[in-house]
Design an enzyme around this catalytic site. Structure first.
Site, PDB file in Angstrom:
ATOM      1  N   TYR A   1       0.841  -1.119   0.040  1.00 59.78           N
ATOM      2  CA  TYR A   1       0.060   0.193   0.015  1.00 59.78           C
ATOM      3  C   TYR A   1       0.956   1.319   0.030  1.00 59.78           C
ATOM      4  CZ  TYR A   1      -3.984  -2.884   1.113  1.00 59.78           C
ATOM      5  OH  TYR A   1      -5.245  -3.820   1.013  1.00 59.78           O
TER       6      TYR A   1
ATOM      7  N   LYS B   1       3.188 -15.554   1.738  1.00 60.40           N
ATOM      8  CA  LYS B   1       2.962 -16.202   0.531  1.00 60.40           C
ATOM      9  C   LYS B   1       4.462 -16.476   0.178  1.00 60.40           C
ATOM     10  CE  LYS B   1       0.533 -17.668  -2.867  1.00 60.40           C
ATOM     11  NZ  LYS B   1      -0.356 -18.997  -2.971  1.00 60.40           N
TER      12      LYS B   1
ATOM     13  N   ASP C   1      -3.600 -18.196   1.209  1.00 57.16           N
ATOM     14  CA  ASP C   1      -4.712 -18.770   0.596  1.00 57.16           C
ATOM     15  C   ASP C   1      -5.042 -19.770   1.447  1.00 57.16           C
ATOM     16  OD1 ASP C   1      -2.088 -19.796  -0.028  1.00 57.16           O
ATOM     17  OD2 ASP C   1      -2.544 -20.625  -1.906  1.00 57.16           O
TER      18      ASP C   1
ATOM     19  N   ASP D   1      -5.377  -6.646   5.798  1.00 57.62           N
ATOM     20  CA  ASP D   1      -6.747  -5.859   5.462  1.00 57.62           C
ATOM     21  C   ASP D   1      -7.867  -6.845   4.933  1.00 57.62           C
ATOM     22  OD1 ASP D   1      -8.315  -4.083   4.409  1.00 57.62           O
ATOM     23  OD2 ASP D   1      -7.253  -3.301   2.751  1.00 57.62           O
TER      24      ASP D   1
ATOM     25  N   ASP E   1     -11.127  -8.638   7.683  1.00 56.66           N
ATOM     26  CA  ASP E   1     -12.532  -8.326   7.143  1.00 56.66           C
ATOM     27  C   ASP E   1     -13.191  -9.676   7.080  1.00 56.66           C
ATOM     28  OD1 ASP E   1     -12.287  -5.752   7.041  1.00 56.66           O
ATOM     29  OD2 ASP E   1     -12.996  -5.411   5.040  1.00 56.66           O
TER      30      ASP E   1
END
Ligand code: NAD
Length: 361
Positions: free
Chosen positions: A141, A192, A224, A248, A252
């Site tokens: 980000y 990852k 994943d 992020d 959620d």
């Protein structure tokens, strides 16, 4: 010792829910002699209206001098057409970067009394209690270079950079291990590493930091798989730590396992434990001023403040148990109301928590 709390109610339901959380803190302050001091400031749309900026100098000084910040929420319809530089949300981003709040704590707790609010089967989520620690000030980000450019053949290409220095990984690692020590002593680091070199380094550094926390069990999981496990068997997790973008998304998902946005607190901490505490929901302009908002996410944020910044575990436990007691009765705010329950206002819900605090002593 005096502990200074900067109180930033913000916009929409912010002032209503923050006032209730302060009632709870003020009660415990007297009851347990916690030495808390409160000072209010302006942020977001309310600050823009009063001063022309969403994060005024007086608020910058207030939060810098405070030991912790309690925030309601910012934003609302009336400020949506403003220039992006002075929109209420800019106040929040300014606060995070001014104080270098790099460690974002997002618990997902499902009280058994509210199990019907989740879309998952009761046996999968009842009693769920996970903490997701998200790196908040680095990663893709913020990485440079970034942008959209036009290639020689005239086609446009968008690009971002995933970058983490060893220092950034180490500091979020320490933050997460310390949190795991205060909970169930299990930490799952999500990356990852099979595809992204940046998170290969993440995994290596996490394992190195682990050497300083032998009492915590560390595991690693690919993102994943982590997203799948969160909906398959979420109760396997205690604390999860991950990058800005993975956090992020996963936080959620975890929040929605509980189904009730008005119940979830959050914290954003710096390297010294100073933190900003706020509910995960927004300013809910649709219900602002009606006295119907659920104050529990903000009250639970205040409990996190006592636990993580002020090291007052007993006071934090008392609030969390009192919230549980309040939910054991038949009272519910509108967002968590089900048939047969008794619908109450924002302040009646907070009063029930205070009553439970008194009963338990
Ligand atoms: P929201 O979280 O404010 O509201 C979503 C829905 O949940 C609404 O129907 C609302 O009434 C309900 N809700 C939220 N909190 C509740 C509570 N405590 N009790 C009962 N019901 C509750 O999200 P939104 O509608 O997308 O955003 C509204 C404004 O909030 C926007 O301006 C947005 O930018 C801002 N926002 C701020 C923050 C923040 O301050 N951290 C976070 C998210 C959104």
């Amino acid at each position: 010792m005096t502990q200074k709390i900067a109180v930033l109610p913000g916009d929409g339901i912010g002032p209503e829910i923050v006032a209730e959380a302060i009632k709870i803190l003020a009660y415990l302050n007297t009851d347990m002699d916690l030495g808390l001091e409160f000072e209010q400031g302006l942020i977001g749309g309310a600050a823009y209206d009063a001063t022309g900026t969403p994060f005024p100098e007086a608020t910058v000084a207030l939060v810098k001098n405070a030991d912790a910040i309690l925030l309601g929420a910012v934003g609302g319809y009336q400020w949506e057409s403003l220039d992006i530089a002075v929109r209420p949300e800019k106040g929040l981003l300014g606060l995070r970067s001014e104080l270098q709040l790099f460690s974002n704590l997002r618990p997902a707790i499902l009280y058994p009394q509210l199990v019907q609010a989740s879309t998952l089967k009761p046996e999968v989520v009842s009693g769920l209690d996970i903490m997701i620690v998200r790196e908040l000030t680095g990663g893709i980000y913020f990485g440079q270079p970034r942008g959209i450019k036009t290639l020689e053949n005239g086609e446009r290409q968008g690009y971002n950079t995933l970058v983490y220095s060893e220092t950034e990984i180490r500091r979020i690692g320490h933050s997460a291990f310390k949190i795991a020590q205060k909970r169930g002593k299990r930490l799952c680091s999500v990356d990852k590493a099979n595809v992204l070199e940046c998170t290969e380094l993440w995994r290596e550094v996490m394992s190195d930091v682990h050497k300083q926390y032998p009492d915590v069990a560390l595991t690693h999981m690919y993102v994943d798989n982590a997203s799948m496990q969160l909906v398959r068997e979420p109760k396997q997790f205690d604390v999860m730590v991950t990058t800005n973008m993975f956090g992020d998304i996963l936080s959620d998902t975890a929040a929605m396992l509980t189904g009730s946005i008005g119940m979830l607190p959050s914290a954003s901490l710096d390297a010294h434990g100073k933190g900003m505490y706020e509910p995960i929901h927004g300013s809910a302009p649709d219900i602002a001023g009606k006295g119907v908002a659920n104050p529990l996410a903000t009250i639970l944020s205040a409990a996190m403040m006592l636990r993580y910044t002020f090291d007052q575990a007993e006071a934090a436990d008392r609030i969390e148990l009192a919230v549980n007691d309040a939910l054991n009765s038949d009272i519910r705010t509108a967002d968590i109301y089900t048939e047969g329950m008794h619908k109450v206002s924002t302040s009646e819900m907070a009063d029930a928590v205070i009553k439970a605090l008194k009963v338990r002593g």
